[in-house]
Design a protein around this motif. Sequence first.
Motif, PDB file in Angstrom:
ATOM      1  N   GLU A 194       1.020  -1.289  -0.002  1.00 30.15           N
ATOM      2  CA  GLU A 194       0.099  -0.031   0.072  1.00 30.15           C
ATOM      3  C   GLU A 194       0.804   1.263   0.093  1.00 30.15           C
ATOM      4  OE1 GLU A 194      -2.996   0.200  -0.423  1.00 30.15           O
ATOM      5  OE2 GLU A 194      -4.146  -1.559   0.127  1.00 30.15           O
ATOM      6  N   ARG A 195       0.200   2.432   0.032  1.00 28.97           N
ATOM      7  CA  ARG A 195       0.950   3.625  -0.236  1.00 28.97           C
ATOM      8  C   ARG A 195       1.491   4.054   1.020  1.00 28.97           C
ATOM      9  NH1 ARG A 195      -2.026   9.252  -2.359  1.00 28.97           N
ATOM     10  NH2 ARG A 195      -0.035  10.650  -2.271  1.00 28.97           N
ATOM     11  N   PHE A 196       1.284   3.935   2.040  1.00 31.71           N
ATOM     12  CA  PHE A 196       1.647   4.313   3.292  1.00 31.71           C
ATOM     13  C   PHE A 196       2.382   3.469   4.228  1.00 31.71           C
ATOM     14  CE2 PHE A 196      -2.288   6.945   2.366  1.00 31.71           C
ATOM     15  CZ  PHE A 196      -1.689   8.288   2.026  1.00 31.71           C
ATOM     16  N   THR A 240       2.558  -1.554   5.554  1.00 29.89           N
ATOM     17  CA  THR A 240       1.980  -0.273   4.839  1.00 29.89           C
ATOM     18  C   THR A 240       0.473  -0.494   5.051  1.00 29.89           C
ATOM     19  OG1 THR A 240       1.777  -1.941   2.733  1.00 29.89           O
ATOM     20  CG2 THR A 240       3.713  -0.845   3.139  1.00 29.89           C
ATOM     21  N   GLY A 245      -3.210   1.233   3.548  1.00 36.18           N
ATOM     22  CA  GLY A 245      -4.236   2.037   2.540  1.00 36.18           C
ATOM     23  C   GLY A 245      -5.336   2.665   3.281  1.00 36.18           C
TER      24      GLY A 245
END
Length: 206
Positions: free
Chosen positions: A57-59, A70, A72
């Motif tokens: 995911e992004r974070f 990670t 989302g």
Amino acid sequence: MLECMNLADVLAYWTGSDLYAEYIDQTPCLSGSVGLLTREGIRKPAWYAINFLNCLERFICKKTENVIVTRGKYHNYRILCHHYKSPDYRYYLKREDEISPEEAEVFFSGGRHSLRLYFELPVLFQNTYRLKFLRVNKNSGSVLDEWIAMSAPQYMDSEDTAYLKMRCTPHMTVRTYKENNGKIAFTTILEPNEIQLIFVECQGRI
């Protein structure tokens, strides 16, 4: 690649397929080349490692030597973990062509001890979560070990190749957890040189 994450904007791997090192007199299915795919297009564990990394995911919530967590939207998580073992000094004292596929495993240092990882993730209250574990290790997704289990045939026809391609996939396990005091807690175990991708997805209220 995890060690490089904060040091580079873009990561690339060379090369995609073992076809680049193809020789006319080469017969074994596996040649020891550095491609992510064999010349027949069978995915190696390294292919899955990069694929798993691409699924994050992004974070980034947390990153340690063996784990990256990670997140989302909606408190869904994707976790990538590994239990890397490097070859010991004996590996570097031999020529590459002197090591048979069957004995390669004995050169890895640190023994055969498993790695136990414990996770506590903050989640939304009163929800259930579906956890999916994808594992690539000696018993699942390793083209080398599957080929050895077939008695390491020097020649393979199309049916043999199709069978090997079918066998070289990650092992999947699915579990369901309930939120407890604003978190879910679980444990996973990794074999030496195993890579594992964990999906944590909210399924709604209890």
